[in-house]
Design a protein around this motif. Structure first.
Motif, short mmCIF file in Angstrom:
data_model
loop_
_atom_site.label_atom_id
_atom_site.label_comp_id
_atom_site.label_asym_id
_atom_site.label_seq_id
_atom_site.Cartn_x
_atom_site.Cartn_y
_atom_site.Cartn_z
N ILE A 310 0.73 -1.14 0.01
CA ILE A 310 -0.10 0.09 0.08
C ILE A 310 0.91 1.25 -0.01
O ILE A 310 1.55 1.44 0.92
CB ILE A 310 -1.11 0.13 1.31
N PHE A 311 0.60 2.01 -1.18
CA PHE A 311 1.34 3.20 -1.24
C PHE A 311 0.25 4.40 -0.79
O PHE A 311 -0.67 4.86 -1.52
CB PHE A 311 2.05 3.59 -2.54
N GLY A 312 0.41 5.27 0.27
CA GLY A 312 -0.82 5.87 0.87
C GLY A 312 -0.36 7.17 0.18
O GLY A 312 0.35 8.12 0.36
N GLY A 313 -1.57 7.70 -0.65
CA GLY A 313 -1.63 8.86 -1.24
C GLY A 313 -3.04 9.37 -0.90
O GLY A 313 -3.27 9.70 0.34
N ILE A 314 -4.05 9.22 -1.87
CA ILE A 314 -5.28 9.60 -1.71
C ILE A 314 -5.86 8.38 -0.51
O ILE A 314 -6.61 8.51 0.27
CB ILE A 314 -6.28 9.34 -2.80
#
Ligand code: GDP
Ligand code: MN
Length: 379
Positions: A310-314
Protein backbone atom coordinates in the motif's frame (compact mmCIF):
# COMPACT_ATOMS: atom_id res chain seq x y z
CA UNK A 1 -18.76 -8.37 -19.94
CA UNK A 2 -19.34 -11.55 -21.88
CA UNK A 3 -22.77 -12.28 -23.27
CA UNK A 4 -24.26 -15.70 -23.90
CA UNK A 5 -24.98 -16.64 -27.49
CA UNK A 6 -28.74 -16.26 -27.00
CA UNK A 7 -28.23 -12.73 -25.65
CA UNK A 8 -25.85 -11.77 -28.45
CA UNK A 9 -28.35 -13.19 -30.95
CA UNK A 10 -31.07 -10.92 -29.57
CA UNK A 11 -28.86 -7.83 -30.05
CA UNK A 12 -27.90 -8.86 -33.59
CA UNK A 13 -31.48 -9.71 -34.45
CA UNK A 14 -32.56 -6.26 -33.25
CA UNK A 15 -30.01 -4.83 -35.70
CA UNK A 16 -31.59 -6.89 -38.49
CA UNK A 17 -29.07 -9.73 -38.88
CA UNK A 18 -30.89 -12.73 -40.44
CA UNK A 19 -30.97 -15.86 -38.30
CA UNK A 20 -33.32 -18.71 -37.45
CA UNK A 21 -35.49 -18.16 -34.38
CA UNK A 22 -34.86 -20.34 -31.36
CA UNK A 23 -35.35 -20.32 -27.64
CA UNK A 24 -33.42 -21.10 -24.44
CA UNK A 25 -34.12 -23.95 -22.06
CA UNK A 26 -32.84 -24.76 -18.57
CA UNK A 27 -34.22 -28.31 -18.46
CA UNK A 28 -34.50 -31.24 -20.91
CA UNK A 29 -38.30 -30.97 -20.76
CA UNK A 30 -38.18 -27.33 -21.79
CA UNK A 31 -35.78 -28.20 -24.62
CA UNK A 32 -38.17 -30.94 -25.74
CA UNK A 33 -41.16 -28.62 -25.94
CA UNK A 34 -39.18 -25.96 -27.81
CA UNK A 35 -38.06 -28.65 -30.27
CA UNK A 36 -41.68 -29.76 -30.70
CA UNK A 37 -42.78 -26.20 -31.37
CA UNK A 38 -39.99 -25.71 -33.94
CA UNK A 39 -40.59 -29.08 -35.60
CA UNK A 40 -38.01 -31.11 -37.55
CA UNK A 41 -34.32 -31.34 -36.75
CA UNK A 42 -32.97 -28.86 -34.19
CA UNK A 43 -29.57 -27.95 -32.81
CA UNK A 44 -29.00 -27.95 -29.04
CA UNK A 45 -26.25 -25.55 -28.00
CA UNK A 46 -24.54 -25.09 -24.62
CA UNK A 47 -24.76 -21.50 -23.38
CA UNK A 48 -21.42 -20.83 -21.69
CA UNK A 49 -18.89 -18.01 -21.93
CA UNK A 50 -16.44 -20.09 -23.92
CA UNK A 51 -15.66 -20.63 -27.57
CA UNK A 52 -15.07 -24.03 -29.11
CA UNK A 53 -18.31 -25.45 -27.79
CA UNK A 54 -18.73 -27.46 -30.99
CA UNK A 55 -15.42 -29.27 -30.45
CA UNK A 56 -16.19 -29.80 -26.76
CA UNK A 57 -19.43 -31.62 -27.60
CA UNK A 58 -21.63 -28.70 -26.59
CA UNK A 59 -23.38 -28.39 -29.99
CA UNK A 60 -25.54 -31.36 -31.03
CA UNK A 61 -28.17 -32.12 -33.67
CA UNK A 62 -31.46 -33.68 -32.54
CA UNK A 63 -33.88 -35.14 -35.10
CA UNK A 64 -37.00 -35.06 -32.94
CA UNK A 65 -38.27 -33.73 -29.57
CA UNK A 66 -37.28 -36.81 -27.59
CA UNK A 67 -33.73 -36.71 -28.99
CA UNK A 68 -33.71 -33.01 -28.13
CA UNK A 69 -34.53 -33.88 -24.50
CA UNK A 70 -31.73 -36.49 -24.42
CA UNK A 71 -29.12 -34.19 -25.96
CA UNK A 72 -30.19 -31.32 -23.69
CA UNK A 73 -29.82 -33.60 -20.63
CA UNK A 74 -26.30 -34.50 -21.78
CA UNK A 75 -25.23 -30.92 -22.46
CA UNK A 76 -26.84 -29.47 -19.31
CA UNK A 77 -24.64 -31.85 -17.30
CA UNK A 78 -21.43 -30.72 -18.99
CA UNK A 79 -18.60 -28.50 -17.85
CA UNK A 80 -16.88 -26.68 -20.72
CA UNK A 81 -13.53 -25.03 -19.96
CA UNK A 82 -14.33 -24.99 -16.23
CA UNK A 83 -17.80 -23.49 -16.73
CA UNK A 84 -20.97 -25.41 -15.86
CA UNK A 85 -23.71 -25.38 -18.48
CA UNK A 86 -26.95 -24.00 -17.01
CA UNK A 87 -28.83 -23.26 -20.22
CA UNK A 88 -29.09 -24.55 -23.77
CA UNK A 89 -30.25 -22.81 -26.92
CA UNK A 90 -32.61 -24.77 -29.17
CA UNK A 91 -32.69 -23.60 -32.80
CA UNK A 92 -33.85 -25.09 -36.09
CA UNK A 93 -31.00 -26.98 -37.76
CA UNK A 94 -29.70 -25.26 -40.88
CA UNK A 95 -28.23 -27.04 -43.88
CA UNK A 96 -24.77 -25.65 -44.47
CA UNK A 97 -23.13 -25.11 -47.87
CA UNK A 98 -20.38 -22.63 -46.85
CA UNK A 99 -19.13 -21.41 -43.47
CA UNK A 100 -17.51 -17.97 -43.16
CA UNK A 101 -16.13 -15.91 -40.33
CA UNK A 102 -17.07 -12.28 -39.67
CA UNK A 103 -15.69 -10.48 -36.64
CA UNK A 104 -15.32 -6.93 -35.41
CA UNK A 105 -12.94 -6.04 -32.59
CA UNK A 106 -11.78 -2.84 -30.93
CA UNK A 107 -8.12 -2.70 -31.90
CA UNK A 108 -5.66 -0.85 -29.67
CA UNK A 109 -2.97 -0.60 -32.31
CA UNK A 110 -5.06 1.23 -34.92
CA UNK A 111 -7.29 2.70 -32.19
CA UNK A 112 -10.43 1.83 -34.10
CA UNK A 113 -12.82 -1.02 -34.78
CA UNK A 114 -11.32 -3.56 -37.15
CA UNK A 115 -13.32 -5.97 -39.29
CA UNK A 116 -11.89 -9.43 -39.80
CA UNK A 117 -13.50 -11.69 -42.39
CA UNK A 118 -12.59 -15.05 -43.82
CA UNK A 119 -14.21 -17.54 -46.14
CA UNK A 120 -12.51 -20.25 -44.05
CA UNK A 121 -14.94 -19.91 -41.14
CA UNK A 122 -16.37 -22.48 -38.76
CA UNK A 123 -14.85 -24.29 -35.81
CA UNK A 124 -11.24 -24.07 -37.00
CA UNK A 125 -10.89 -20.30 -37.30
CA UNK A 126 -8.24 -20.20 -34.53
CA UNK A 127 -6.14 -22.63 -36.55
CA UNK A 128 -6.67 -20.55 -39.70
CA UNK A 129 -5.50 -17.46 -37.80
CA UNK A 130 -2.40 -19.25 -36.54
CA UNK A 131 -1.38 -21.19 -39.67
CA UNK A 132 -2.76 -19.26 -42.63
CA UNK A 133 -3.36 -15.70 -41.40
CA UNK A 134 -3.45 -14.49 -45.03
CA UNK A 135 -6.89 -16.13 -45.26
CA UNK A 136 -8.24 -13.50 -42.87
CA UNK A 137 -8.83 -10.07 -44.36
CA UNK A 138 -8.60 -7.14 -41.94
CA UNK A 139 -10.10 -3.69 -42.41
CA UNK A 140 -9.89 -0.87 -39.84
CA UNK A 141 -12.95 1.41 -39.76
CA UNK A 142 -12.77 5.10 -38.96
CA UNK A 143 -15.38 5.51 -36.19
CA UNK A 144 -16.02 9.13 -37.16
CA UNK A 145 -17.54 8.07 -40.47
CA UNK A 146 -18.57 4.49 -39.72
CA UNK A 147 -18.68 1.71 -42.28
CA UNK A 148 -19.00 3.04 -45.84
CA UNK A 149 -21.09 0.99 -48.30
CA UNK A 150 -18.04 0.37 -50.50
CA UNK A 151 -16.18 -1.03 -47.50
CA UNK A 152 -19.07 -3.35 -46.66
CA UNK A 153 -19.09 -4.56 -50.28
CA UNK A 154 -15.32 -5.07 -50.26
CA UNK A 155 -15.65 -7.25 -47.14
CA UNK A 156 -18.58 -9.16 -48.62
CA UNK A 157 -16.63 -9.89 -51.83
CA UNK A 158 -13.99 -11.61 -49.69
CA UNK A 159 -16.68 -14.16 -48.84
CA UNK A 160 -18.86 -14.53 -51.93
CA UNK A 161 -18.95 -14.23 -55.73
CA UNK A 162 -22.72 -14.44 -56.24
CA UNK A 163 -23.90 -10.83 -56.21
CA UNK A 164 -27.14 -11.57 -54.36
CA UNK A 165 -25.07 -13.11 -51.58
CA UNK A 166 -22.53 -10.28 -51.71
CA UNK A 167 -25.32 -7.73 -51.21
CA UNK A 168 -26.82 -9.79 -48.38
CA UNK A 169 -23.43 -10.10 -46.68
CA UNK A 170 -22.68 -6.38 -47.11
CA UNK A 171 -25.95 -5.62 -45.36
CA UNK A 172 -24.98 -7.96 -42.52
CA UNK A 173 -21.58 -6.22 -42.19
CA UNK A 174 -23.39 -2.90 -41.74
CA UNK A 175 -25.82 -4.41 -39.23
CA UNK A 176 -22.98 -6.01 -37.26
CA UNK A 177 -21.11 -2.70 -37.21
CA UNK A 178 -24.21 -0.89 -35.96
CA UNK A 179 -24.83 -3.49 -33.23
CA UNK A 180 -21.15 -3.20 -32.22
CA UNK A 181 -21.30 0.59 -31.89
CA UNK A 182 -24.81 0.83 -30.40
CA UNK A 183 -24.02 -1.67 -27.64
CA UNK A 184 -20.53 -0.46 -26.76
CA UNK A 185 -19.01 -3.78 -27.72
CA UNK A 186 -15.30 -4.56 -27.68
CA UNK A 187 -15.99 -7.65 -29.82
CA UNK A 188 -18.84 -8.81 -32.04
CA UNK A 189 -18.50 -11.97 -34.03
CA UNK A 190 -20.53 -14.25 -36.32
CA UNK A 191 -18.89 -17.64 -36.81
CA UNK A 192 -20.16 -19.28 -38.85
CA UNK A 193 -21.98 -17.00 -41.24
CA UNK A 194 -23.41 -19.62 -43.57
CA UNK A 195 -24.97 -20.00 -46.96
CA UNK A 196 -27.63 -22.68 -47.30
CA UNK A 197 -28.76 -24.78 -50.29
CA UNK A 198 -31.29 -22.05 -51.11
CA UNK A 199 -28.42 -19.55 -51.31
CA UNK A 200 -29.54 -17.57 -48.28
CA UNK A 201 -26.95 -16.01 -45.99
CA UNK A 202 -27.60 -16.64 -42.27
CA UNK A 203 -25.83 -16.10 -38.94
CA UNK A 204 -25.55 -19.42 -37.10
CA UNK A 205 -23.60 -18.27 -34.06
CA UNK A 206 -23.18 -14.94 -32.26
CA UNK A 207 -20.64 -13.69 -29.78
CA UNK A 208 -20.57 -10.23 -28.23
CA UNK A 209 -18.37 -8.82 -25.48
CA UNK A 210 -19.55 -5.52 -23.99
CA UNK A 211 -16.92 -3.04 -22.79
CA UNK A 212 -17.42 -2.87 -19.00
CA UNK A 213 -17.02 0.92 -19.13
CA UNK A 214 -20.28 1.16 -21.10
CA UNK A 215 -22.35 -0.36 -18.31
CA UNK A 216 -22.30 2.78 -16.22
CA UNK A 217 -24.76 4.45 -18.61
CA UNK A 218 -26.31 1.30 -20.04
CA UNK A 219 -28.12 -0.41 -17.14
CA UNK A 220 -30.27 -2.12 -19.79
CA UNK A 221 -27.17 -4.04 -20.89
CA UNK A 222 -25.97 -4.61 -17.33
CA UNK A 223 -28.97 -6.84 -16.60
CA UNK A 224 -27.64 -9.27 -19.21
CA UNK A 225 -24.78 -10.17 -16.90
CA UNK A 226 -24.95 -13.76 -15.76
CA UNK A 227 -23.19 -14.06 -12.40
CA UNK A 228 -23.51 -17.82 -12.43
CA UNK A 229 -21.39 -17.92 -15.58
CA UNK A 230 -18.43 -16.10 -14.04
CA UNK A 231 -15.67 -17.45 -11.82
CA UNK A 232 -17.03 -16.96 -8.25
CA UNK A 233 -13.95 -14.98 -7.12
CA UNK A 234 -14.20 -12.54 -10.01
CA UNK A 235 -17.94 -12.05 -9.45
CA UNK A 236 -17.37 -11.33 -5.73
CA UNK A 237 -14.60 -8.85 -6.57
CA UNK A 238 -16.81 -7.00 -9.01
CA UNK A 239 -19.58 -6.69 -6.40
CA UNK A 240 -17.02 -5.21 -3.98
CA UNK A 241 -15.77 -2.75 -6.63
CA UNK A 242 -12.33 -4.32 -6.78
CA UNK A 243 -10.33 -4.85 -9.97
CA UNK A 244 -9.42 -8.50 -9.64
CA UNK A 245 -8.01 -11.06 -12.02
CA UNK A 246 -7.33 -14.57 -10.84
CA UNK A 247 -3.94 -16.04 -11.73
CA UNK A 248 -2.30 -19.40 -11.13
CA UNK A 249 0.41 -18.62 -8.54
CA UNK A 250 0.48 -18.85 -4.74
CA UNK A 251 1.31 -15.30 -3.58
CA UNK A 252 -1.91 -13.36 -2.93
CA UNK A 253 -1.51 -9.63 -3.66
CA UNK A 254 -3.55 -6.74 -2.25
CA UNK A 255 -2.36 -3.47 -3.75
CA UNK A 256 -3.73 0.03 -4.26
CA UNK A 257 -3.41 1.33 -7.79
CA UNK A 258 -3.12 -0.65 -11.01
CA UNK A 259 0.43 0.51 -11.73
CA UNK A 260 1.69 -0.46 -8.29
CA UNK A 261 -0.18 -3.78 -8.60
CA UNK A 262 1.65 -4.51 -11.86
CA UNK A 263 5.00 -3.48 -10.35
CA UNK A 264 4.29 -5.69 -7.32
CA UNK A 265 3.58 -8.68 -9.54
CA UNK A 266 6.81 -8.03 -11.47
CA UNK A 267 8.75 -7.92 -8.21
CA UNK A 268 7.11 -11.13 -6.94
CA UNK A 269 8.29 -12.82 -10.13
CA UNK A 270 11.71 -11.17 -9.81
CA UNK A 271 12.17 -12.83 -6.42
CA UNK A 272 11.12 -16.19 -7.84
CA UNK A 273 7.47 -16.23 -6.79
CA UNK A 274 4.22 -16.44 -8.74
CA UNK A 275 1.33 -14.04 -8.05
CA UNK A 276 -2.03 -15.69 -7.32
CA UNK A 277 -3.93 -12.67 -8.55
CA UNK A 278 -3.94 -9.10 -9.73
CA UNK A 279 -5.89 -6.97 -7.29
CA UNK A 280 -6.28 -3.22 -7.19
CA UNK A 281 -8.30 -2.05 -4.20
CA UNK A 282 -8.48 1.42 -5.73
CA UNK A 283 -7.63 4.90 -4.56
CA UNK A 284 -10.14 5.43 -1.79
CA UNK A 285 -9.84 2.20 0.10
CA UNK A 286 -12.30 1.74 2.91
CA UNK A 287 -11.78 -0.99 5.51
CA UNK A 288 -14.74 -2.83 3.88
CA UNK A 289 -12.83 -3.15 0.62
CA UNK A 290 -9.86 -4.64 2.44
CA UNK A 291 -12.12 -7.17 4.16
CA UNK A 292 -13.71 -8.14 0.82
CA UNK A 293 -10.27 -8.46 -0.77
CA UNK A 294 -8.96 -10.73 1.97
CA UNK A 295 -12.06 -12.92 1.79
CA UNK A 296 -11.63 -13.40 -1.96
CA UNK A 297 -7.92 -14.15 -1.74
CA UNK A 298 -8.15 -16.54 1.21
CA UNK A 299 -10.90 -18.49 -0.57
CA UNK A 300 -8.28 -19.60 -3.11
CA UNK A 301 -6.69 -22.79 -1.71
CA UNK A 302 -3.55 -22.21 -3.80
CA UNK A 303 -2.64 -19.06 -1.89
CA UNK A 304 0.26 -19.76 0.50
CA UNK A 305 1.07 -16.21 1.64
CA UNK A 306 -0.48 -12.78 1.22
CA UNK A 307 1.23 -9.49 0.50
CA UNK A 308 -0.27 -6.06 1.16
CA UNK A 309 1.55 -3.36 -0.76
CA UNK A 310 0.00 0.00 0.00
CA UNK A 311 1.35 3.36 -1.06
CA UNK A 312 -0.68 5.95 0.81
CA UNK A 313 -1.62 8.93 -1.32
CA UNK A 314 -5.35 9.42 -1.52
CA UNK A 315 -5.53 5.99 0.07
CA UNK A 316 -5.17 6.33 3.83
CA UNK A 317 -2.88 3.61 5.10
CA UNK A 318 -4.69 3.69 8.49
CA UNK A 319 -7.93 2.71 6.67
CA UNK A 320 -6.13 -0.26 5.16
CA UNK A 321 -4.64 -1.18 8.55
CA UNK A 322 -8.10 -1.02 10.15
CA UNK A 323 -9.40 -3.25 7.38
CA UNK A 324 -6.67 -5.82 7.98
CA UNK A 325 -7.35 -5.82 11.74
CA UNK A 326 -11.11 -6.08 11.23
CA UNK A 327 -10.79 -8.86 8.64
CA UNK A 328 -8.41 -10.98 10.70
CA UNK A 329 -10.67 -10.67 13.73
CA UNK A 330 -13.79 -11.56 11.67
CA UNK A 331 -12.39 -14.70 10.09
CA UNK A 332 -9.32 -16.82 10.49
CA UNK A 333 -6.56 -16.30 7.94
CA UNK A 334 -4.47 -19.46 7.84
CA UNK A 335 -1.63 -18.14 5.71
CA UNK A 336 1.04 -15.60 6.66
CA UNK A 337 0.41 -11.95 5.77
CA UNK A 338 3.22 -9.56 4.94
CA UNK A 339 2.32 -5.90 5.06
CA UNK A 340 4.20 -3.11 3.38
CA UNK A 341 2.80 0.33 3.80
CA UNK A 342 4.07 3.84 3.48
CA UNK A 343 2.57 7.30 2.98
CA UNK A 344 -0.56 9.02 4.24
CA UNK A 345 -1.20 8.40 7.97
CA UNK A 346 1.45 5.70 8.19
CA UNK A 347 2.25 6.41 11.85
CA UNK A 348 -1.40 5.78 12.72
CA UNK A 349 -1.41 2.65 10.56
CA UNK A 350 1.66 1.22 12.32
CA UNK A 351 0.01 2.00 15.69
CA UNK A 352 -3.25 0.21 14.69
CA UNK A 353 -1.37 -2.87 13.51
CA UNK A 354 0.92 -2.79 16.56
CA UNK A 355 -2.17 -2.80 18.78
CA UNK A 356 -2.97 -6.35 17.67
CA UNK A 357 0.63 -7.51 17.51
CA UNK A 358 1.05 -7.13 13.75
CA UNK A 359 3.99 -5.44 12.09
CA UNK A 360 4.49 -3.76 8.76
CA UNK A 361 7.45 -2.96 6.58
CA UNK A 362 8.17 0.26 4.72
CA UNK A 363 10.42 -1.22 2.09
CA UNK A 364 8.83 -2.86 -0.94
CA UNK A 365 11.79 -5.10 -1.84
CA UNK A 366 12.07 -6.42 1.67
CA UNK A 367 8.34 -7.18 1.86
CA UNK A 368 8.17 -8.94 -1.51
CA UNK A 369 11.28 -10.99 -0.79
CA UNK A 370 9.79 -12.07 2.52
CA UNK A 371 6.36 -13.02 1.16
CA UNK A 372 7.92 -15.06 -1.65
CA UNK A 373 10.09 -16.92 0.90
CA UNK A 374 7.08 -17.60 3.16
CA UNK A 375 5.04 -18.91 0.23
CA UNK A 376 7.89 -21.20 -0.81
CA UNK A 377 8.33 -22.52 2.75
CA UNK A 378 4.60 -23.31 2.96
CA UNK A 379 4.42 -25.05 -0.42
P1 GDP B 1 -18.80 -22.79 -31.28
O1 GDP B 1 -18.06 -24.06 -31.59
O2 GDP B 1 -18.83 -22.53 -29.81
O3 GDP B 1 -18.32 -21.64 -32.05
O4 GDP B 1 -20.34 -23.05 -31.71
P2 GDP B 1 -21.08 -22.82 -33.11
O5 GDP B 1 -22.40 -22.28 -32.86
O6 GDP B 1 -20.24 -22.04 -34.05
O7 GDP B 1 -21.25 -24.28 -33.66
C1 GDP B 1 -20.12 -25.07 -34.01
C2 GDP B 1 -20.32 -25.77 -35.33
O8 GDP B 1 -21.47 -26.59 -35.25
C3 GDP B 1 -20.58 -24.83 -36.49
O9 GDP B 1 -19.40 -24.32 -37.06
C4 GDP B 1 -21.32 -25.75 -37.45
O10 GDP B 1 -20.38 -26.49 -38.21
C5 GDP B 1 -22.07 -26.68 -36.52
N1 GDP B 1 -23.46 -26.23 -36.47
C6 GDP B 1 -24.01 -25.30 -35.66
N2 GDP B 1 -25.31 -25.10 -35.94
C7 GDP B 1 -25.59 -25.94 -36.97
C8 GDP B 1 -26.76 -26.19 -37.77
O11 GDP B 1 -27.83 -25.60 -37.60
N3 GDP B 1 -26.65 -27.14 -38.74
C9 GDP B 1 -25.49 -27.80 -38.99
N4 GDP B 1 -25.46 -28.69 -39.97
N5 GDP B 1 -24.37 -27.58 -38.29
C10 GDP B 1 -24.42 -26.66 -37.29
MN1 MN C 1 -18.96 -20.43 -33.51
Amino acid sequence: MNLHEYQARALLKAAGVPMLDGDVASTPTEAESIARRIGGTVVIKAQVHAGGRGKAGGVKLARNPSEAADEAAQILGMTIKGLDVHKVLVVPAAEIVTESYVGLIMDRETQRPVFMVSSAGGVDIEEVAAKTPEKIVRMPIDPTFGLYPHQALRLAFVLYRDFTQVKAAAKIMAQLYQAFVDNGASLAEINPLITGPDGRVLALDAKIVIDDNELFWRPDLGVLRDDSAELPSEAAARRANLSFIKLDGDVGCVVNGAGLAMATMDLVKFYGGEPANFLDIGGSSSPEKVIAALKIITADPHVKAILFNIFGGITRTDDVASGIVAATSQFKVDVPIVIRLTGTNEAEAFRILGGVGMTALSDMDEAVERVVRLAREAA
